[in-house]
Write an enzyme that holds these catalytic residues in place. Structure first.
Site, mmCIF file in Angstrom:
data_model
loop_
_atom_site.group_PDB
_atom_site.id
_atom_site.type_symbol
_atom_site.label_atom_id
_atom_site.label_comp_id
_atom_site.label_asym_id
_atom_site.label_seq_id
_atom_site.Cartn_x
_atom_site.Cartn_y
_atom_site.Cartn_z
ATOM 1 N N GLU A 150 37.289 -24.161 95.543
ATOM 2 C CA GLU A 150 38.140 -25.290 95.113
ATOM 3 C C GLU A 150 38.743 -25.013 93.739
ATOM 4 O O GLU A 150 39.940 -25.261 93.507
ATOM 5 C CB GLU A 150 37.308 -26.567 95.081
ATOM 6 C CG GLU A 150 38.034 -27.775 94.509
ATOM 7 C CD GLU A 150 37.119 -28.672 93.706
ATOM 8 O OE1 GLU A 150 37.498 -29.053 92.580
ATOM 9 O OE2 GLU A 150 36.027 -28.995 94.193
ATOM 10 N N HIS A 187 32.798 -25.122 96.398
ATOM 11 C CA HIS A 187 33.204 -25.658 95.103
ATOM 12 C C HIS A 187 33.855 -24.573 94.247
ATOM 13 O O HIS A 187 34.861 -24.819 93.558
ATOM 14 C CB HIS A 187 31.975 -26.238 94.407
ATOM 15 C CG HIS A 187 32.242 -26.785 93.049
ATOM 16 N ND1 HIS A 187 31.718 -26.229 91.909
ATOM 17 C CD2 HIS A 187 32.992 -27.836 92.639
ATOM 18 C CE1 HIS A 187 32.135 -26.908 90.862
ATOM 19 N NE2 HIS A 187 32.899 -27.887 91.266
#
Length: 433
Positions: free
Chosen positions: A61, A58
């Site tokens: 990302e 994450h």
């Protein structure tokens, strides 16, 4: 190597090309549309992280939109927004997706920008520190949303220390000390061509998309890779150890009690998943469902009550969520348990079977009304299943589900020991089984 996978009279032709480095490119030509959705699907998610790197997927990302050797963060967003397009990304437990949606004439730009961002991010130290603060705020915001938090809590009580039980975002304890070196090592080690699927749907030409993708990746770590075969799908034969049934309460001064009751179910390769999908609709899939009628319509005990399934490579779960007044939590839980027990013991009716199959088929077809959902079908089908089942075949599989099959899966899943997660104004010893 290129081959045709499907030809849909309501859409277009689906083609799949495997590049020499193992990267796969799938497109669905839909000439009637004037937009194109373009996605880069990476078969790496939160379950692939070591415990001390919880949240690395994450974190990455976020960082891949912060700048490359060719573009700044502003360039990445401004170039797409200048043509009216949009970009976004999300991280799941088994994959990460980066995508853009643009007018068909702007697809070359979207391909160049998105491939550049995913393949050639610089991960500047200053950006790591900036996004660390953003992610910590995101974690705090999530903790302020008990209706979301309770689902993560249920995954924790089901899977324990297994990666499937961890937060996708990571925690304050893992995100705070994570270094740029650790994230970059994760990036370069895990983001390789064999685990990447390119998917695009809309008014496009397959050969042109393949050419533009190869050009966009040329000169980057994803374009210079050695010959390889695509990474196989995750094995359904490995075992995930579930924790013994338990109750986990997170005390919080909320106006509502948020409850999730559920247990292990089917993995995504199980042929019985279609029967489970029908059962899920009958139990808690809409306003006509058993749980909605019993808990909300007849008794007015909750505004929101529904059931859902989660499916992974080798395991899955079935669960029921309800949000209600804290004083009504025991009554709501008793009603849910009773409805699950009755369904397991006596099954569903022929009319419920018909309605459940209709809901499943309708949501499938209506979900393919835009290029984004069609692109997602390609990416997930290839990455998670290693195959793309045609829409007609999916509809046939749903329609072929029998009453006996649904009742059999109900007896199996709904009688399994279930765990309970609760967020609300309770002592942490409340609701103990």
């Amino acid at each position: 190597m290129t081959r045709v996978l499907d030809s849909d009279p309501l859409g277009g032709t689906v083609r799949r090309t495997v590049l020499p480095n193992g990267m796969r490119i799938l497109t669905e030509a839909v000439p009637a549309m004037r937009s194109v959705s373009f996605g880069i699907w990476v078969g790496v998610g939160s379950r692939d992280e070591a415990p001390q790197l919880g949240g690395a997927s994450h974190f990455l990302e976020h960082l891949l939109f912060k700048g490359t050797r060719k573009r700044s963060a502003l360039d990445i967003s401004a170039q797409i927004e200048a043509v009216g397009g949009e970009t976004n990304a999300y991280t799941a437990k088994e994959y990460t997706c980066y995508y853009a949606r643009v007018l068909d004439e702007d697809l070359p730009l979207a391909i160049d920008v998105m491939c550049d961002a995913v393949a050639d991010s610089v991960l500047a130290e200053a950006d790591v520190e900036t996004e660390r603060g953003v992610i910590l705020e995101e974690i705090a915001m999530h903790a302020d949303e008990p209706g979301d938090e309770v689902h993560d809590l249920h995954a924790e009580v089901l899977y324990g220390d297994h990666p499937l039980g961890r937060l996708i975002s990571g925690t304050v304890e893992t995100i705070t000390p994570m270094t740029r070196k650790q994230i970059n090592s994760f990036y370069r080690r895990r983001y390789t061509p064999p685990v990447i699927v390119i998917a695009a749907a809309g008014n496009l030409d397959h050969a042109t998309v393949v050419k533009q993708v190869r050009e966009a990746f040329a000169g980057t770590p994803l374009g210079d890779a050695l010959p390889a075969s695509p990474e196989p799908t995750r094995s359904p034969h490995s075992r995930v150890k579930h924790r013994p049934p338990a109750t986990l309460v997170r005390p919080d001064d909320t106006e509502q009690a948020h409850l999730v009751l559920g247990g292990p179910a089917l993995h995504r390769h199980d042929e019985r998943r279609f029967a489970l999908g029908v059962l899920n609709n009958v139990l808690g899939g809409g306003m006509s469902s058993r749980l909605f009628q019993q808990v909300r319509e007849k008794r007015g005990l909750a505004y929101s009550v529904y059931s859902y399934t989660s499916q992974y490579a080798e395991t899955g779960s079935f669960a029921v969520y309800a949000g209600c007044a804290p004083a009504k939590a025991d009554e709501v839980l008793a009603l849910i348990r009773q409805e699950l027990a009755d369904t397991a013991a006596h099954g569903i009716t022929a009319e419920e079977l018909r309605r459940g199959k209709g809901m499943l088929k309708g949501s499938l077809v209506l979900g393919l009304e835009d290029t984004g959902s069609r692109m997602s079908r390609l990416g997930k089908g290839e990455l998670l299943h290693g195959d793309l089942m045609s829409v007609d075949e999916l509809l046939r599989r749903i329609e072929s589900v029998t009453l006996d099959e649904v009742n059999h899966i109900a007896a199996k899943v709904l009688t399994a020991p279930m765990s309970l997660a609760v967020v609300g104004p309770f002592d942490d010893t409340a609701f103990q089984l």
